[in-house]
Design a protein around this motif. Structure first.
Motif, PDB file in Angstrom:
ATOM      1  N   LYS A  35       0.964  -1.201  -0.082  1.00  0.00           N
ATOM      2  CA  LYS A  35       0.062   0.129   0.095  1.00  0.00           C
ATOM      3  C   LYS A  35       0.971   1.312   0.196  1.00  0.00           C
ATOM      4  CE  LYS A  35      -3.160  -2.382   2.748  1.00  0.00           C
ATOM      5  NZ  LYS A  35      -2.396  -3.710   2.923  1.00  0.00           N
ATOM      6  N   PHE A  36       0.357   2.321  -0.408  1.00  0.00           N
ATOM      7  CA  PHE A  36       1.030   3.411  -0.669  1.00  0.00           C
ATOM      8  C   PHE A  36       0.410   4.565   0.572  1.00  0.00           C
ATOM      9  CE2 PHE A  36       2.578   2.598  -4.753  1.00  0.00           C
ATOM     10  CZ  PHE A  36       3.944   2.914  -4.826  1.00  0.00           C
ATOM     11  N   VAL A  37       1.343   4.783   1.332  1.00  0.00           N
ATOM     12  CA  VAL A  37       0.791   6.074   2.347  1.00  0.00           C
ATOM     13  C   VAL A  37       1.259   7.323   1.908  1.00  0.00           C
ATOM     14  CG1 VAL A  37       0.733   6.847   4.655  1.00  0.00           C
ATOM     15  CG2 VAL A  37       0.508   4.322   4.096  1.00  0.00           C
ATOM     16  N   ALA A  46       5.120   6.689   1.204  1.00  0.00           N
ATOM     17  CA  ALA A  46       5.882   5.396   1.543  1.00  0.00           C
ATOM     18  C   ALA A  46       5.166   4.276   1.015  1.00  0.00           C
ATOM     19  CB  ALA A  46       6.062   5.434   3.110  1.00  0.00           C
ATOM     20  N   LEU A  47       6.019   2.990   0.687  1.00  0.00           N
ATOM     21  CA  LEU A  47       5.237   1.650   0.312  1.00  0.00           C
ATOM     22  C   LEU A  47       5.426   0.930   1.784  1.00  0.00           C
ATOM     23  CD1 LEU A  47       4.487   0.287  -2.174  1.00  0.00           C
ATOM     24  CD2 LEU A  47       6.704  -0.606  -2.616  1.00  0.00           C
ATOM     25  N   VAL A  48       4.318   0.338   2.069  1.00  0.00           N
ATOM     26  CA  VAL A  48       4.145  -0.388   3.243  1.00  0.00           C
ATOM     27  C   VAL A  48       3.439  -1.551   2.905  1.00  0.00           C
ATOM     28  CG1 VAL A  48       4.418   1.522   4.644  1.00  0.00           C
ATOM     29  CG2 VAL A  48       2.015   0.616   4.015  1.00  0.00           C
ATOM     30  N   ILE A  54       2.403   0.762   8.768  1.00  0.00           N
ATOM     31  CA  ILE A  54       1.375   1.838   8.571  1.00  0.00           C
ATOM     32  C   ILE A  54       1.305   2.949   9.576  1.00  0.00           C
ATOM     33  CG2 ILE A  54      -1.145   2.248   8.075  1.00  0.00           C
ATOM     34  CD1 ILE A  54      -1.352  -0.323   6.424  1.00  0.00           C
ATOM     35  N   LEU A  55       1.337   2.291  10.716  1.00  0.00           N
ATOM     36  CA  LEU A  55       1.156   3.259  11.937  1.00  0.00           C
ATOM     37  C   LEU A  55       2.308   4.127  12.273  1.00  0.00           C
ATOM     38  CD1 LEU A  55      -0.177   0.838  14.784  1.00  0.00           C
ATOM     39  CD2 LEU A  55      -1.327   3.102  13.710  1.00  0.00           C
TER      40      LEU A  55
END
Length: 603
Positions: A35-37, A46-48, A54-55
């Protein structure tokens, strides 16, 4: 992020916890997607892949979210897996506590009954463990029937004693030695570690293969029998190499680090030489102070002849002269080095390696005879070690990357068991997630061999706990005095069911309705059985068979979970719920100021 409040007149903290836990829903199970944040203010992204990452990328405003983040960080630092389950169960059991409050169940009864439910789940896990040797026998077809008969081999985990600890604002790091382990007079031999690794891969086959290779390389470096279970995971390192396809990941003996052009040139000139090494645990900078440092008080500065820049230059000159006088060739630093200090070292052919983990520093100090110091100014001749060699492992200068070379630094005595896992990817942002997966696999092996036992995986342990909680709830309904026990046990079981069905849905092979149907069918079938052996199937795989879908990599053997990790996750989740429940209660009722000490909430 702001945590949504559904009702300001109810327990706000529990509502915030429930809302925050929804972040973990899409990150559970072996089938994780990236996922992208994105940061709206800066445009950076950021790619997580995990809820833990994520947190880390979010701005947490509410106190409950900050507590959750601290708890996940402490857990991840020790266990390196289970954070998604931890966050999800925090939310599931916070909703259970809210429902109990809505039904008029007193807080003290909620805490005592949920604690009892946790003890029940602990007993179920303890009676369902499978020894490491049994895992190997099952995988080789040497076990009876399902091969998952309960083991009475001394696995002792008394969670009742551990639950009686005072509520704290912060959660300290868990001492892995205090977690469950099997006590045996003679440590049995391990026939085949690969079979254990296969059962613990959890969809990360490539990462687990790297972890297994690292274990085997470390064993060979120690000239130990590969069948012996012990290995030191603290001596594993990772080196992230961008711009190279993932299939080129490998395992290398020694300590491999990436260096810029200046450091690579120094390493090339030092190649083949036996080096004098200094070990500094802090930063190599003039303004570094160790944790807990208190400056002198009562001093009034009359004049300031040196500016901040002047004081730094003076310090750099003084430390540089000290390093040259001692004949230091290599300096390993636990923190960072200031740019002026690095430039001076390079000019005098001194190699500087920054941000080395504490365990790796200890290994170098032990093998070379060096004495680690906090400040570079503490160095003396007796602090230096010897016997270190460096060489260029990969020349990266032709690839137009910022790191010019990957350099292998090897202490004397065969490397002392140091092993570096070089992780590669064409997508730079994917490397942290690959690193996280590797450490999860390595620590699964570590805790499996430390516990000397595993739990049945793919949902079997959860199903056993759910069945036991529902059975106790049904028995409690018959009594008039403890009517609330049935409701609490039911809600705790619902939380585990929600977790397990979410994992099934995330595999992409099962709908939410179908997952719930499978769980209910298995629970009904279990009620109709007369034997007492735990024989729930691996529902994650059962869903695949009933859907008629063949997974890309069907597991050849059984799936297992870590005993200590799972129980620690469940315990921490309930601890956080209790902490926030008590805090909310004291805010709403003013409790804690005049309450009787016998009624105070203890975990």
């Amino acid at each position: 992020i702001d945590c949504t409040i559904l009702n300001n007149r109810q327990h706000v903290g529990l509502q915030q916890l429930s809302a925050l836990a929804e972040l973990s829903r899409s990150s559970l199970g072996p089938c994780k997607s990236f996922k992208f944040v994105q940061d709206d203010s800066t445009g950076e992204s950021a790619l997580v892949c995990s809820c833990y990452r994520i947190l880390e990328t979010l701005e947490l405003s509410c106190p409950a979210a900050q507590l959750v983040c601290e708890t996940l960080q402490a857990h991840q630092k020790v266990f390196h897996s289970g954070s998604g389950c931890l966050l999800f169960l925090m939310g599931a059991w916070s909703r259970a506590a809210l429902r109990c409050l809505q039904d008029g169940i007193p807080v003290t009864h909620i805490v005592s009954t949920m604690s009892e439910g946790m003890d029940v789940c602990t007993d179920v896990c303890r009676s369902s463990t499978v020894s490491i040797e049994a895992v190997c026998q099952v995988s080789s077809g040497a076990a009876e029937d399902s091969g998952l008969a309960p083991q009475a081999d001394g696995t002792a985990l008394d969670m009742r004693a551990r639950r009686k600890v005072k509520l704290s604002r912060h959660f300290s790091e868990t001492n892995s030695g205090s977690v469950s382990r099997v006590t045996q007079a003679v440590e049995p031999r391990l026939p085949e570690l690969g079979l254990v690794a296969q059962g613990l891969s959890h969809g990360c086959g490539d990462s687990m293969r790297l972890a297994l290779q690292a274990v085997q390389m470390q064993s060979e470096a120690k000239r130990a029998d590969v069948s012996r279970p012990g290995f030191d995971v603290t001596k594993f390192l990772t080196c992230l190499l961008p711009g190279v396809p993932e299939e080129h990941a490998c395992v290398v003996g020694g300590c491999v680090v990436l260096l810029p052009a200046g450091g690579a040139l120094i390493a090339q000139r030092l190649k083949g030489k036996t080096l004098q090494v200094a070990v500094v645990t802090g930063d190599l900078s003039h303004d570094f102070r160790h944790l807990g440092f208190n400056g002198p008080t009562g001093i009034q500065r009359v004049t300031n002849r040196l500016s901040s820049s002047g004081r730094e230059d003076d310090w750099v000159e003084r430390v540089g002269a000290l390093l040259l006088n001692l004949g230091v060739d290599l300096i390993l630093i636990g923190g960072s080095a200031c740019e002026k200090m690095v430039d001076l070292c390079w000019r005098h052919q001194i190699l500087v390696v920054e941000k080395v983990r504490a365990a790796i520093l200890r290994t170098f100090a032990s093998l070379t005879g060096a004495v680690a110091v906090t400040y570079a100014t503490q160095l003396s001749r007796r602090c230096l070690g010897s016997g270190v060699k460096v060489w260029i492992w990969r020349d990266l200068s032709g690839h137009q990357r910022k790191p010019a070379a990957a350099v292998n630094i090897c202490p004397g005595g065969g490397g002392g068991g140091l092993v570096t896992v070089v992780l590669t990817s064409s997508v730079h942002g994917k490397l942290p997630s690959l690193e996280e997966r590797f450490w999860a696999c390595a620590y699964r092996l570590h805790y499996a061999l430390q516990d000397r036992a595993l739990l049945p995986g793919a949902g079997r342990t959860e199903m056993l706990c759910i069945h036991r909680l529902l059975k106790l709830g049904a028995e409690a309904r018959g009594g008039a005095g403890n009517w609330y026990r049935a409701a609490v046990f039911q809600l705790m079981a619902d939380g585990l069911i929600d977790y397990f069905t979410t994992v099934m849905v995330n595999t992409g092979r099962c709908s939410a309705v179908h997952a719930r149907t499978l769980v209910n069918q298995q629970l009904q079938n279990r009620d109709q059985q007369t034997d007492s052996a735990p024989n729930f199937p691996q529902l994650l795989l059962e869903g695949e068979r009933q859907e008629g879908i063949r997974p890309e990599e069907p597991p050849a053997g059984e799936v297992y979970d870590n005993l200590s990790v799972k129980l620690e996750v469940w315990r921490k989740a309930l601890d956080v719920v209790f902490l926030i429940l008590q805090t909310d209660t004291e805010i709403l009722t003013g409790g804690g100021q005049h309450s009787d000490s016998t009624d105070s909430l203890l975990l």
